[in-house]
Design an enzyme around this catalytic site. Structure first.
Site, PDB file in Angstrom:
ATOM      1  N   ASP A  60      -8.863  -8.215 -15.315  1.00  0.00           N
ATOM      2  CA  ASP A  60      -8.600  -7.558 -16.594  1.00  0.00           C
ATOM      3  C   ASP A  60      -7.169  -7.763 -17.065  1.00  0.00           C
ATOM      4  O   ASP A  60      -6.296  -8.176 -16.291  1.00  0.00           O
ATOM      5  CB  ASP A  60      -8.907  -6.049 -16.508  1.00  0.00           C
ATOM      6  CG  ASP A  60      -8.554  -5.453 -15.145  1.00  0.00           C
ATOM      7  OD1 ASP A  60      -7.598  -5.943 -14.520  1.00  0.00           O
ATOM      8  OD2 ASP A  60      -9.234  -4.520 -14.711  1.00  0.00           O
ATOM      9  N   ASN A  70     -11.817   7.569 -11.495  1.00  0.00           N
ATOM     10  CA  ASN A  70     -13.106   7.993 -12.063  1.00  0.00           C
ATOM     11  C   ASN A  70     -14.251   7.060 -11.645  1.00  0.00           C
ATOM     12  O   ASN A  70     -15.346   7.143 -12.181  1.00  0.00           O
ATOM     13  CB  ASN A  70     -13.009   8.062 -13.595  1.00  0.00           C
ATOM     14  CG  ASN A  70     -12.668   6.711 -14.215  1.00  0.00           C
ATOM     15  OD1 ASN A  70     -12.610   5.698 -13.519  1.00  0.00           O
ATOM     16  ND2 ASN A  70     -12.455   6.689 -15.518  1.00  0.00           N
ATOM     17  N   GLU A  78     -15.464   1.326 -17.325  1.00  0.00           N
ATOM     18  CA  GLU A  78     -15.333   2.774 -17.256  1.00  0.00           C
ATOM     19  C   GLU A  78     -16.702   3.452 -17.221  1.00  0.00           C
ATOM     20  O   GLU A  78     -17.693   2.864 -17.683  1.00  0.00           O
ATOM     21  CB  GLU A  78     -14.553   3.268 -18.492  1.00  0.00           C
ATOM     22  CG  GLU A  78     -13.106   2.775 -18.577  1.00  0.00           C
ATOM     23  CD  GLU A  78     -12.143   3.578 -17.706  1.00  0.00           C
ATOM     24  OE1 GLU A  78     -12.528   3.997 -16.601  1.00  0.00           O
ATOM     25  OE2 GLU A  78     -10.987   3.768 -18.133  1.00  0.00           O
TER      26      GLU A  78
HETATM   27  C1  F6R Z   1      -6.854  -3.456 -12.086  1.00  0.00           C
HETATM   28  C2  F6R Z   1      -8.198  -2.901 -12.055  1.00  0.00           C
HETATM   29  C3  F6R Z   1      -8.411  -1.433 -11.844  1.00  0.00           C
HETATM   30  C4  F6R Z   1      -7.645  -0.900 -10.619  1.00  0.00           C
HETATM   31  C5  F6R Z   1      -7.904   0.595 -10.432  1.00  0.00           C
HETATM   32  C6  F6R Z   1      -7.149   1.162  -9.247  1.00  0.00           C
HETATM   33  O1  F6R Z   1      -6.910  -4.843 -12.249  1.00  0.00           O
HETATM   34  O2  F6R Z   1      -9.141  -3.619 -12.227  1.00  0.00           O
HETATM   35  O3  F6R Z   1      -9.783  -1.197 -11.675  1.00  0.00           O
HETATM   36  O4  F6R Z   1      -8.069  -1.610  -9.491  1.00  0.00           O
HETATM   37  O5  F6R Z   1      -7.554   1.284 -11.588  1.00  0.00           O
HETATM   38  O6  F6R Z   1      -5.788   1.058  -9.485  1.00  0.00           O
HETATM   39  P1  F6R Z   1      -4.716   1.483  -8.366  1.00  0.00           P
HETATM   40  O7  F6R Z   1      -4.836   0.506  -7.281  1.00  0.00           O
HETATM   41  O8  F6R Z   1      -3.398   1.388  -9.072  1.00  0.00           O
HETATM   42  O9  F6R Z   1      -5.073   2.869  -7.962  1.00  0.00           O
END
Ligand code: F6R
Length: 238
Positions: free
Chosen positions: A67, A136, A143
């Site tokens: 992403d 979440n 999401e």
């Molecule tokens: C980022 C992504 C998100 C993160 C997730 C956890 O490329 O795809 O899904 O993996 O938000 O983020 P952290 O590791 O910062 O808790």
């Protein structure tokens, strides 16, 4: 889904790096799916160490990031492109043209999403997908919703995701509200998936995932549909 409990964050990072190394030893021209955020930082440090000690060669590897924030320039230090360059890409011998990430700074979102899906297809799909877990239950920026998009798409970030990402910005108002993310089908089509989970703030959602129910309101539960998914989780989180 296979669950592996690691003693601490360091062990989790080393285990994840070993899985990537094995993938590249087995198939030197592997296609890796990568993620950003705080969780894989230790993994990237391990990969750089393994590259510097000649244990891994990235010269034939291709990577696709999951992403990128929408409307952020690639030079912006908050962009995921910048994160990847700083934390992995510039330290290893991957060919610049083999590092892929959606262009979030485009007026032509639909065309960009289509281009990205085509590129992944042309590369033969993802051999090993590394995921992080949102508080979440999001994976990539898929999401929670009543229906999940299968393909790469522009998505609005939920307030809890914006709040969680605020730790990387000076002000919560600066956190992008939208992102381009790879969709669920590319994630589920990956030959192997590894989800990295670290931090007590993920406890509640991991327990939810481990119940085994599959629901689009916790996108990571769809990984139960995958035949080769591994959850690497730090001790104390579950
Ligand atoms: C980022 C992504 C998100 C993160 C997730 C956890 O490329 O795809 O899904 O993996 O938000 O983020 P952290 O590791 O910062 O808790």
């Amino acid at each position: 889904m296979k669950k592996v409990i690691c003693q601490d964050y360091n062990e989790l990072s080393i285990e994840a790096a070993k899985l990537i190394a094995e993938q590249i030893w087995y198939k030197p021209d592997s296609v890796l799916g990568l993620s950003t955020g705080a969780t894989p930082l230790g993994l990237y440090k391990e990969l750089i160490k393994m590259y510097e000690s000649d244990e891994i060669d990235f010269s034939q590897v291709t990577t696709f990031n999951l992403d990128e924030y929408y409307r952020i320039s690639p030079e912006n230090p908050q962009s995921y492109r910048y994160y990847m360059m700083e934390n992995l890409i510039k330290h290893i011998n991957i060919k610049p043209e083999n590092f892929n990430i959606p262009n979030g700074n485009t007026d032509f979102v639909a065309a960009e999403c289509e281009r990205y899906d085509e590129l992944m297809d042309r590369a033969g799909g993802i051999d090993l997908q590394i995921l992080g877990l949102g508080v979440n239950g999001h994976i990539g920026f898929n999401e929670p919703a009543s229906e999940l998009d299968t393909k790469t798409h522009l998505t609005g970030l939920k307030q809890e995701t914006i709040d969680a990402n605020a730790r990387f910005f000076n002000d919560v108002k600066d956190v992008p509200t939208h992102a381009i993310t790879v969709g669920m089908s590319s994630i589920l089509k990956s030959k192997k998936v590894v989800i990295l989970i670290s931090g007590k703030n993920k406890s509640k959602i991991v327990k939810e995932i481990l119940k085994g129910e599959i629901t689009t309101s916790v996108p990571a539960t769809l990984l139960h549909l995958h035949s080769d998914a591994t959850l690497l989780v730090e001790k104390g989180v579950v």
